[in-house]
Design a protein around this motif. Structure first.
Motif, PDB file in Angstrom:
ATOM      1  N   ARG A 252      50.196  41.514  21.737  1.00  0.00           N
ATOM      2  CA  ARG A 252      50.652  40.407  22.117  1.00  0.00           C
ATOM      3  C   ARG A 252      51.095  40.272  23.576  1.00  0.00           C
ATOM      4  O   ARG A 252      51.206  39.232  24.227  1.00  0.00           O
ATOM      5  CB  ARG A 252      51.304  39.706  21.146  1.00  0.00           C
ATOM      6  CG  ARG A 252      51.764  38.201  21.550  1.00  0.00           C
ATOM      7  CD  ARG A 252      52.554  37.432  20.279  1.00  0.00           C
ATOM      8  NE  ARG A 252      53.873  37.794  20.199  1.00  0.00           N
ATOM      9  CZ  ARG A 252      54.349  38.454  19.044  1.00  0.00           C
ATOM     10  NH1 ARG A 252      53.658  38.423  18.015  1.00  0.00           N
ATOM     11  NH2 ARG A 252      55.870  38.720  19.100  1.00  0.00           N
ATOM     12  N   LYS A 255      48.864  43.242  28.574  1.00  0.00           N
ATOM     13  CA  LYS A 255      47.856  42.679  29.422  1.00  0.00           C
ATOM     14  C   LYS A 255      46.285  43.649  28.936  1.00  0.00           C
ATOM     15  O   LYS A 255      46.347  44.556  28.814  1.00  0.00           O
ATOM     16  CB  LYS A 255      48.031  42.984  30.986  1.00  0.00           C
ATOM     17  CG  LYS A 255      49.268  42.405  31.406  1.00  0.00           C
ATOM     18  CD  LYS A 255      49.144  42.656  33.001  1.00  0.00           C
ATOM     19  CE  LYS A 255      50.270  41.866  33.779  1.00  0.00           C
ATOM     20  NZ  LYS A 255      50.418  42.167  35.307  1.00  0.00           N
ATOM     21  N   GLU A 268      36.011  45.447  29.946  1.00  0.00           N
ATOM     22  CA  GLU A 268      37.439  44.902  29.617  1.00  0.00           C
ATOM     23  C   GLU A 268      38.333  46.390  29.686  1.00  0.00           C
ATOM     24  O   GLU A 268      37.721  47.303  29.685  1.00  0.00           O
ATOM     25  CB  GLU A 268      37.730  44.730  28.116  1.00  0.00           C
ATOM     26  CG  GLU A 268      38.840  44.421  27.685  1.00  0.00           C
ATOM     27  CD  GLU A 268      39.000  43.901  26.328  1.00  0.00           C
ATOM     28  OE1 GLU A 268      38.632  42.786  25.961  1.00  0.00           O
ATOM     29  OE2 GLU A 268      38.934  44.539  25.412  1.00  0.00           O
ATOM     30  N   ASN A 455      41.500  28.549  28.990  1.00  0.00           N
ATOM     31  CA  ASN A 455      41.557  29.839  28.820  1.00  0.00           C
ATOM     32  C   ASN A 455      42.076  30.667  30.081  1.00  0.00           C
ATOM     33  O   ASN A 455      41.690  31.701  30.355  1.00  0.00           O
ATOM     34  CB  ASN A 455      40.489  30.637  28.134  1.00  0.00           C
ATOM     35  CG  ASN A 455      40.815  31.888  27.489  1.00  0.00           C
ATOM     36  OD1 ASN A 455      41.828  31.934  26.934  1.00  0.00           O
ATOM     37  ND2 ASN A 455      39.730  32.643  27.535  1.00  0.00           N
ATOM     38  N   LYS A 456      42.715  30.030  30.874  1.00  0.00           N
ATOM     39  CA  LYS A 456      43.639  30.624  31.892  1.00  0.00           C
ATOM     40  C   LYS A 456      44.859  31.362  31.887  1.00  0.00           C
ATOM     41  O   LYS A 456      45.100  32.529  32.681  1.00  0.00           O
ATOM     42  CB  LYS A 456      43.542  29.566  33.177  1.00  0.00           C
ATOM     43  CG  LYS A 456      42.255  29.057  33.915  1.00  0.00           C
ATOM     44  CD  LYS A 456      42.241  28.191  35.061  1.00  0.00           C
ATOM     45  CE  LYS A 456      41.001  27.876  35.553  1.00  0.00           C
ATOM     46  NZ  LYS A 456      40.184  27.128  34.736  1.00  0.00           N
ATOM     47  N   ARG A 458      47.479  31.806  28.370  1.00  0.00           N
ATOM     48  CA  ARG A 458      47.586  32.127  26.864  1.00  0.00           C
ATOM     49  C   ARG A 458      49.278  32.270  26.566  1.00  0.00           C
ATOM     50  O   ARG A 458      49.853  32.498  27.291  1.00  0.00           O
ATOM     51  CB  ARG A 458      46.698  33.351  26.107  1.00  0.00           C
ATOM     52  CG  ARG A 458      47.513  34.532  26.771  1.00  0.00           C
ATOM     53  CD  ARG A 458      46.605  35.697  25.929  1.00  0.00           C
ATOM     54  NE  ARG A 458      47.339  36.993  26.536  1.00  0.00           N
ATOM     55  CZ  ARG A 458      46.543  38.089  26.212  1.00  0.00           C
ATOM     56  NH1 ARG A 458      45.442  38.168  25.553  1.00  0.00           N
ATOM     57  NH2 ARG A 458      47.057  39.202  26.828  1.00  0.00           N
ATOM     58  N   TYR A 469      54.510  32.400  28.354  1.00  0.00           N
ATOM     59  CA  TYR A 469      53.144  32.294  28.628  1.00  0.00           C
ATOM     60  C   TYR A 469      52.693  33.256  29.644  1.00  0.00           C
ATOM     61  O   TYR A 469      53.565  33.913  30.387  1.00  0.00           O
ATOM     62  CB  TYR A 469      52.847  31.054  29.420  1.00  0.00           C
ATOM     63  CG  TYR A 469      52.906  29.812  28.479  1.00  0.00           C
ATOM     64  CD1 TYR A 469      51.981  29.215  27.373  1.00  0.00           C
ATOM     65  CD2 TYR A 469      54.119  28.861  28.529  1.00  0.00           C
ATOM     66  CE1 TYR A 469      52.109  28.286  26.709  1.00  0.00           C
ATOM     67  CE2 TYR A 469      54.393  27.878  27.627  1.00  0.00           C
ATOM     68  CZ  TYR A 469      53.309  27.574  26.705  1.00  0.00           C
ATOM     69  OH  TYR A 469      53.600  26.687  25.762  1.00  0.00           O
ATOM     70  N   GLU A 470      51.299  33.778  29.679  1.00  0.00           N
ATOM     71  CA  GLU A 470      50.895  34.912  30.274  1.00  0.00           C
ATOM     72  C   GLU A 470      49.403  34.541  30.952  1.00  0.00           C
ATOM     73  O   GLU A 470      48.840  33.724  30.325  1.00  0.00           O
ATOM     74  CB  GLU A 470      51.181  36.177  29.532  1.00  0.00           C
ATOM     75  CG  GLU A 470      50.242  36.260  28.308  1.00  0.00           C
ATOM     76  CD  GLU A 470      50.278  37.206  27.584  1.00  0.00           C
ATOM     77  OE1 GLU A 470      51.320  38.207  27.992  1.00  0.00           O
ATOM     78  OE2 GLU A 470      49.646  37.756  26.746  1.00  0.00           O
ATOM     79  N   VAL A 472      45.601  35.383  31.271  1.00  0.00           N
ATOM     80  CA  VAL A 472      44.297  35.828  30.585  1.00  0.00           C
ATOM     81  C   VAL A 472      43.474  36.506  31.593  1.00  0.00           C
ATOM     82  O   VAL A 472      42.602  35.755  32.136  1.00  0.00           O
ATOM     83  CB  VAL A 472      43.669  34.968  29.585  1.00  0.00           C
ATOM     84  CG1 VAL A 472      42.646  35.477  28.955  1.00  0.00           C
ATOM     85  CG2 VAL A 472      44.759  34.188  28.714  1.00  0.00           C
ATOM     86  N   ASN A 473      43.376  37.538  32.222  1.00  0.00           N
ATOM     87  CA  ASN A 473      42.746  38.041  32.809  1.00  0.00           C
ATOM     88  C   ASN A 473      41.353  38.714  32.348  1.00  0.00           C
ATOM     89  O   ASN A 473      40.423  38.666  33.267  1.00  0.00           O
ATOM     90  CB  ASN A 473      43.442  39.393  33.542  1.00  0.00           C
ATOM     91  CG  ASN A 473      44.563  39.087  34.515  1.00  0.00           C
ATOM     92  OD1 ASN A 473      44.797  37.911  34.834  1.00  0.00           O
ATOM     93  ND2 ASN A 473      45.492  40.154  34.506  1.00  0.00           N
ATOM     94  N   LYS A 474      41.361  38.639  30.968  1.00  0.00           N
ATOM     95  CA  LYS A 474      39.917  39.296  30.673  1.00  0.00           C
ATOM     96  C   LYS A 474      38.811  38.273  30.706  1.00  0.00           C
ATOM     97  O   LYS A 474      37.642  38.796  30.668  1.00  0.00           O
ATOM     98  CB  LYS A 474      40.180  39.751  29.466  1.00  0.00           C
ATOM     99  CG  LYS A 474      40.503  38.648  28.371  1.00  0.00           C
ATOM    100  CD  LYS A 474      40.570  39.120  27.054  1.00  0.00           C
ATOM    101  CE  LYS A 474      40.944  38.116  25.931  1.00  0.00           C
ATOM    102  NZ  LYS A 474      40.822  38.620  24.448  1.00  0.00           N
ATOM    103  N   SER A 475      39.070  36.922  30.986  1.00  0.00           N
ATOM    104  CA  SER A 475      37.902  35.946  30.632  1.00  0.00           C
ATOM    105  C   SER A 475      37.230  35.514  32.012  1.00  0.00           C
ATOM    106  O   SER A 475      36.506  34.600  31.878  1.00  0.00           O
ATOM    107  CB  SER A 475      38.367  34.819  29.885  1.00  0.00           C
ATOM    108  OG  SER A 475      39.432  34.155  30.489  1.00  0.00           O
TER     109      SER A 475
END
Length: 477
Positions: A252, A255, A268, A455-456, A458, A469-470, A472-475
């Motif tokens: 959680r 990154k 990923e 989903n920028k 999460r 909050y952080e 979401v680089n993966k999407s």
């Protein structure tokens, strides 16, 4: 001559030793308690024929013989179980007329006591620079350390319903999702031949809740403990539940990014390889010293690394870095706990856990290789963030910024929030202060919620004031 000159190959900074002028026959407890202390601790050496200034004046052969006979006599009459020791001598003069007597006391497998009379027994341990009687709590802890905390047979019958959560995890990690039956657990000496659980297996039982299974997790802002704690978790219970909770905490709060592939797609990447994180936690659980009361495994996540500190020193004779990769011997402090993890397919039977960790970092720069550090009483393993400060991460963030800039639906306040979150997770209050919104409700409705929906960003930590909050680089694509 100083004793340090006479024994330069023996006296070292970490050695337990005491200096005595002579061994008193009238008051044997004065020196015999040191023998008991060494036997209960890590062993040690008593040097006889040395004064408080470390001057090695020595004793005659006749005096040496008397000292030896006295040690044998006191050990036989007053120390139980009898201490194991060895004598040696070194001459302090050229004529070999005077000698230092060295009594090397070996670590005992049992708790050693000094008996004075029929009903008066005392356990002696190391105090703050001196020998002291052990407290009842210290005796219990010492007994657990001597005899092990996990390999005794309990009076609890094994019933698979009482270990259903352990068996469920076994099914998740074992090949073909198979579950171990009682016969397999008996073959591994986890369950006795007549069907009773070992004390190690009890720590995996559904209702286990003793504090000695605790793992404490913290997420820090910055690179040291001077910063703010952004998220925290204290987990107790069955060992595999604690393992799963700690793994979830790390997932959680670290990154997950991506990188472009040669085919034009995206792959990923993680700050910390999943297999490395798993092995670190499993090894900490398997090898920690459960006999040290009031301790726990600590997991601290900083902006550039994870540190996992486990009670219990490094068991091997040489430091970690002196063993070639792939050749670290397997020594297990907790045989039954390790066997339970073996059966669940969570732990390498060949003792290759450290090799698995090193292998997952084989492509990393030298300065980001995992570090194992041993200190008196605890072991620290450090994993470094593979995304922190490298070009891949910078390109990832640059591409992320480009996506944000091209998205006309993203407001100026949302762009500010995204920019702030590039430095790591942040609390809603801190983010709101950088926006034009005075109302918390409006800030969440018009800034945070749309970014969540797209989903920028999460949620990181959940729960009250510790929510963060952080990005979401993966999407992004």
């Amino acid at each position: 001559m100083k004793i340090t000159e006479l024994y330069p190959d023996v006296i070292t900074e970490g050695l337990n030793y005491e200096l005595k002028t002579v061994l008193s026959q009238d008051n044997p407890l004065k020196w015999a308690k040191t023998i008991v202390r060494f036997a209960n601790g890590e062993g040690g050496i008593i040097f006889v024929g040395v004064n408080d200034n470390r001057d090695a004046f020595g004793l005659s052969i006749e005096e040496i013989d008397k000292m030896k006979n006295l040690v044998v006599q006191i050990n036989d009459r007053h120390i139980f179980p009898h201490a194991k020791y060895a004598f040696s001598m070194r001459s302090v003069d050229n004529d070999a007329e005077r000698f230092i007597l060295a009594i090397k006391v070996f670590l005992s497998d049992s708790v050693v006591r000094y008996r004075d009379g029929d009903f008066n027994e005392t356990v002696y341990v190391k105090g703050d620079g001196y020998t002291t009687p052990a407290s009842p709590e210290e005796i219990v802890s010492l007994s657990r350390k001597k005899h092990g905390v996990d390999n005794s047979v309990s009076d609890v019958p094994y019933d698979k319903k009482e270990w259903s959560r352990y068996l469920t995890v076994c099914g998740q990690y074992r090949k073909n999702n198979s579950l171990p039956d009682e016969k397999e657990l008996q073959n591994e000496q986890i369950v006795s031949k007549d069907g009773y659980a070992t004390t190690g297996l009890l720590m995996f039982k559904n209702d286990y809740n003793d504090p000695d299974s605790m793992i404490t997790c913290r997420l820090w802002r910055g690179s040291n403990k001077a910063g703010e704690v952004l998220d925290t978790g204290r987990y107790t219970g069955p060992l595999l539940d604690v393992f799963d909770n700690a793994l979830t905490f790390i997932e959680r709060n670290t990154k997950i990014g991506w990188k472009k592939t040669s085919e034009g797609g995206r792959e990923e990447i993680r700050s910390y390889p999943r297999e490395a994180v798993r092995e670190v936690l499993v090894n900490a659980i398997a090898h920690r010293d459960y006999s040290i009361m009031g301790t726990q495994i600590d997991v601290d996540i900083y902006q550039d690394r994870i540190e996992v500190v486990s009670p219990g020193s490094w068991l091997l004779p040489k430091p970690y870095e002196q063993y070639p990769v792939g050749s670290i011997p397997s020594i297990r402090r907790n045989q039954t706990i390790a066997a339970c993890l073996d059966v669940a397919n969570l732990m390498e039977r060949g003792g290759t856990g450290f090799q698995t960790i090193a292998g997952s970092y084989r492509q990393a720069e030298p300065e980001k290789q995992p570090i194992v550090a041993s200190y008196p009483g605890f072991l620290k393993l450090t994993l470094f963030d593979l995304l922190y400060g490298n070009s891949t991460d910078n390109e990832n963030l640059a591409d992320f910024d480009a996506v944000i800039e091209e998205d006309e639906s993203v407001t100026e306040d949302q762009r500010k929030i995204v920019q702030l979150l590039r430095d790591g997770p942040m609390a809603p209050k801190e983010l709101q202060e950088a926006s034009s919104y005075q109302s918390r409700g409006s800030f969440l409705k018009y800034v945070i919620n749309p970014l969540l929906a797209d989903n920028k960003i999460r949620k990181g930590a959940k729960g009250g004031r510790l929510t963060t909050y952080e990005l979401v680089n993966k999407s992004e694509s």
